[in-house]
Design a protein around this motif. Structure first.
Motif, PDB file in Angstrom:
ATOM      1  N   GLU A  60       0.827  -1.196   0.000  1.00 54.65           N
ATOM      2  CA  GLU A  60       0.000   0.000   0.000  1.00 54.65           C
ATOM      3  C   GLU A  60       0.863   1.249   0.000  1.00 54.65           C
ATOM      4  O   GLU A  60       2.064   1.187   0.270  1.00 54.65           O
ATOM      5  N   GLY A  61       0.247   2.359  -0.311  1.00 49.69           N
ATOM      6  CA  GLY A  61       0.964   3.628  -0.332  1.00 49.69           C
ATOM      7  C   GLY A  61       0.073   4.752  -0.792  1.00 49.69           C
ATOM      8  O   GLY A  61      -1.135   4.573  -0.989  1.00 49.69           O
ATOM      9  N   ASP A  62       0.670   5.906  -0.957  1.00 47.55           N
ATOM     10  CA  ASP A  62      -0.041   7.095  -1.391  1.00 47.55           C
ATOM     11  C   ASP A  62       0.531   7.563  -2.724  1.00 47.55           C
ATOM     12  O   ASP A  62       1.753   7.562  -2.913  1.00 47.55           O
ATOM     13  N   VAL A  63      -0.341   7.967  -3.628  1.00 44.56           N
ATOM     14  CA  VAL A  63       0.051   8.429  -4.953  1.00 44.56           C
ATOM     15  C   VAL A  63      -0.913   9.511  -5.420  1.00 44.56           C
ATOM     16  O   VAL A  63      -2.032   9.618  -4.910  1.00 44.56           O
ATOM     17  N   PRO A  64      -0.496  10.284  -6.411  1.00 43.62           N
ATOM     18  CA  PRO A  64      -1.444  11.228  -7.021  1.00 43.62           C
ATOM     19  C   PRO A  64      -2.507  10.460  -7.807  1.00 43.62           C
ATOM     20  O   PRO A  64      -2.250   9.350  -8.273  1.00 43.62           O
ATOM     21  N   ILE A  65      -3.671  11.051  -7.963  1.00 40.30           N
ATOM     22  CA  ILE A  65      -4.727  10.418  -8.762  1.00 40.30           C
ATOM     23  C   ILE A  65      -4.349  10.459 -10.238  1.00 40.30           C
ATOM     24  O   ILE A  65      -4.540   9.496 -10.968  1.00 40.30           O
ATOM     25  N   ALA A  66      -3.837  11.586 -10.682  1.00 43.10           N
ATOM     26  CA  ALA A  66      -3.345  11.746 -12.053  1.00 43.10           C
ATOM     27  C   ALA A  66      -1.981  12.416 -11.948  1.00 43.10           C
ATOM     28  O   ALA A  66      -1.774  13.275 -11.085  1.00 43.10           O
ATOM     29  N   ALA A  67      -1.043  12.034 -12.822  1.00 43.79           N
ATOM     30  CA  ALA A  67       0.303  12.581 -12.688  1.00 43.79           C
ATOM     31  C   ALA A  67       1.114  12.428 -13.963  1.00 43.79           C
ATOM     32  O   ALA A  67       0.830  11.574 -14.800  1.00 43.79           O
ATOM     33  N   PHE A  68       2.152  13.255 -14.044  1.00 44.04           N
ATOM     34  CA  PHE A  68       3.143  13.150 -15.106  1.00 44.04           C
ATOM     35  C   PHE A  68       4.480  13.624 -14.564  1.00 44.04           C
ATOM     36  O   PHE A  68       4.547  14.270 -13.517  1.00 44.04           O
TER      37      PHE A  68
END
Length: 140
Positions: A60-68
């Motif tokens: 598990e972890g945290d990430v942006p919903i949309a990214a570049f």
């Protein structure tokens, strides 16, 4: 992955070469339009919104919903699974793919409407929880 306090405008202004900087400015505008969110820095990744993910394996972890990320060789657009966009990718223009990455060397050579559709579809899938085996929970 964690958000940083870095300024997106300063980051984009420092991107090189000039073509990649131009593409980064275009991507910020496109993702802002698609998501309705403001960009934030996640290290060297420009992200829009955030979510927590958990796989059945316990990862598990945290990430942006949309990214570049404007990498030196290409702009990397992060997606859930590029295979889910096979039809659209065939209409996009020159690009390469990894499992969850779309690599674009020049945004002026691709169809911006197709890219917008791809990003919007991935964004929708995360927001609606339609992400396959992983569970994504929007956190902002």
């Amino acid at each position: 992955m964690k958000k940083t306090e870095a300024d997106v405008g300063e980051f984009v202004a420092g991107v090189s070469p000039a073509k990649r900087q131009r593409d980064a400015e275009t991507m910020v505008a496109l993702l802002r339009e698609v998501t309705g969110r403001e960009p934030e820095m996640w290290g060297t990744i420009v992200g829009f919104g955030s979510c927590h993910y958990r796989y059945p394996t316990g990862t598990e972890g945290d990430v942006p919903i949309a990214a570049f990320s404007p990498r030196r060789q290409a702009t990397t657009v992060y997606l859930l699974d590029t295979g889910a966009h096979a039809d659209r990718l065939g209409k996009l223009g020159p690009h390469e793919t990894g499992v969850g990455c779309l690599y674009i060397k020049d945004l002026e050579e691709i169809d911006a409407d197709v890219l917008r559709e791809i990003v919007a579809e991935d964004y929708r899938r995360v927001i609606e929880g339609d992400t396959g085996s992983a569970v994504f929970t929007v956190t902002d």
